[in-house]
Design an enzyme around this catalytic site. Structure first.
Site, PDB file in Angstrom:
ATOM      1  N   GLU A 151       0.940  -1.360   0.106  1.00 27.86           N
ATOM      2  CA  GLU A 151       0.185  -0.052   0.059  1.00 27.86           C
ATOM      3  C   GLU A 151       1.126   1.253  -0.057  1.00 27.86           C
ATOM      4  O   GLU A 151       1.902   1.236   0.814  1.00 27.86           O
ATOM      5  CB  GLU A 151      -0.944  -0.085   1.328  1.00 27.86           C
ATOM      6  CG  GLU A 151      -1.538   1.177   1.382  1.00 27.86           C
ATOM      7  CD  GLU A 151      -2.470   1.148   2.626  1.00 27.86           C
ATOM      8  OE1 GLU A 151      -2.807   0.137   2.969  1.00 27.86           O
ATOM      9  OE2 GLU A 151      -2.803   2.351   3.220  1.00 27.86           O
ATOM     10  N   GLU A 156      -2.696  11.333   3.804  1.00 25.65           N
ATOM     11  CA  GLU A 156      -3.554  10.949   4.725  1.00 25.65           C
ATOM     12  C   GLU A 156      -3.482  12.000   5.612  1.00 25.65           C
ATOM     13  O   GLU A 156      -2.372  12.548   6.028  1.00 25.65           O
ATOM     14  CB  GLU A 156      -3.161   9.701   5.288  1.00 25.65           C
ATOM     15  CG  GLU A 156      -3.414   8.489   4.435  1.00 25.65           C
ATOM     16  CD  GLU A 156      -3.456   7.253   5.262  1.00 25.65           C
ATOM     17  OE1 GLU A 156      -4.677   6.808   6.013  1.00 25.65           O
ATOM     18  OE2 GLU A 156      -2.468   6.457   5.676  1.00 25.65           O
TER      19      GLU A 156
END
Length: 277
Positions: A151, A156
């Protein structure tokens, strides 16, 4: 973000990630990108994007609280030349939404239909800052178990820690379950009030994440470990979403009075590097 940040094993603000901080220049290519969406059309281009609604009925990972709607302008639309992903406090019904799982929040999650690999990525976005929001720009392979297949979190941020942006990698050997995920963070004082260019440079043996032409997180494939350490050798899909609550995003609760909240994306651009074998 798939199951990211559930444990926050070492320091809450950095997801417990090993610190791979750098401060190096990044340079946006000047050629025409191979894949791009400028979001100038009146509607979302569903030949480029699909809606991920796969876990609405059973609930999303990380104990997130949202229902991800498909083709619902209230949650995802083109507005003033930008993609808007907007989260609302609302309950639905199974009569109108057969896969509704009882969630009290709605939002959207878009995934590129085209898989993308080595190259340079630039996503110009403005983020939400309401407590309980969890916007993300990230990448996953099309198949395989998490975290073994990798990932890449280009961006974020959680609303209770507004303006602190994280870049993180997960793999079988380096992930939040072990407290070993590799990443860094940077403070962008205007992340919620202005657009910034979130960037990824991905090559065979190096991943560099940054914003506005400065790289702040770098990981190199220069140590033993094989696939468990470096599964970043096949194409991934690019994902744009705005989650609500969850183990990390909802750590300080959800401010319902702050909703609706939106992530606005001015464009997505990708320039390829040499092909993945």
């Amino acid at each position: 973000m798939l199951i990211a940040a559930a444990m926050l094993l070492q320091t809450t603000s950095s997801l417990g990630a090993t610190n791979y901080s750098v401060d190096v220049p990044m340079k946006t290519p000047t050629t025409t990108p191979e894949f791009a969406d400028e979001f100038n059309d009146p509607e979302i281009d569903t030949e480029k994007w699909r809606y991920d609604t796969s876990r609405n009925a059973e609930g999303w990972f990380n104990n997130e609280k949202q229902y991800y709607a498909a083709d619902r302008p209230k949650n995802a639309r083109i507005e003033d030349g930008a993609l808007v992903i907007e989260a609302h406090r609302e309950s639905l019904s199974r009569s109108g939404f057969a896969d509704w799982g009882g969630q009290e929040y709605t939002s959207a999650k878009l995934v590129t239909r085209q898989l993308l690999g080595y190259g340079f990525y630039e996503i110009r976005a403005k983020l939400p800052c309401g407590r309980g929001t969890w916007p993300a720009i990230w990448m996953l392979p099309e198949t395989g178990e998490w975290p073994d297949q990798g990932e890449i979190d280009i961006m974020e941020m959680v609303g209770w820690d507004a303006n602190v942006v994280h870049g993180t990698l997960h793999s079988g050997a380096f992930n939040h379950r072990l407290g070993t995920q590799r990443g860094a963070q940077v403070t962008i004082p205007s992340a919620c009030t202005a657009y910034h260019r979130y960037q990824l440079s991905w090559t065979r043996d190096r991943i560099l994440i940054g914003y506005d032409d400065r790289g702040y997180m770098e990981v190199r494939d220069d140590q033993p470990g094989g696939h468990a350490a470096w599964p970043f050798d096949r194409p991934f899909a690019l994902i744009l979403n705005l989650a609500i609550g969850g183990d990390w995003g909802g750590k300080e609760g959800i401010d319902d009075a702050a909703l609706p909240q939106r992530m606005s994306v001015d464009y997505v651009r990708f320039w390829p590097a040499p092909e993945i074998d």
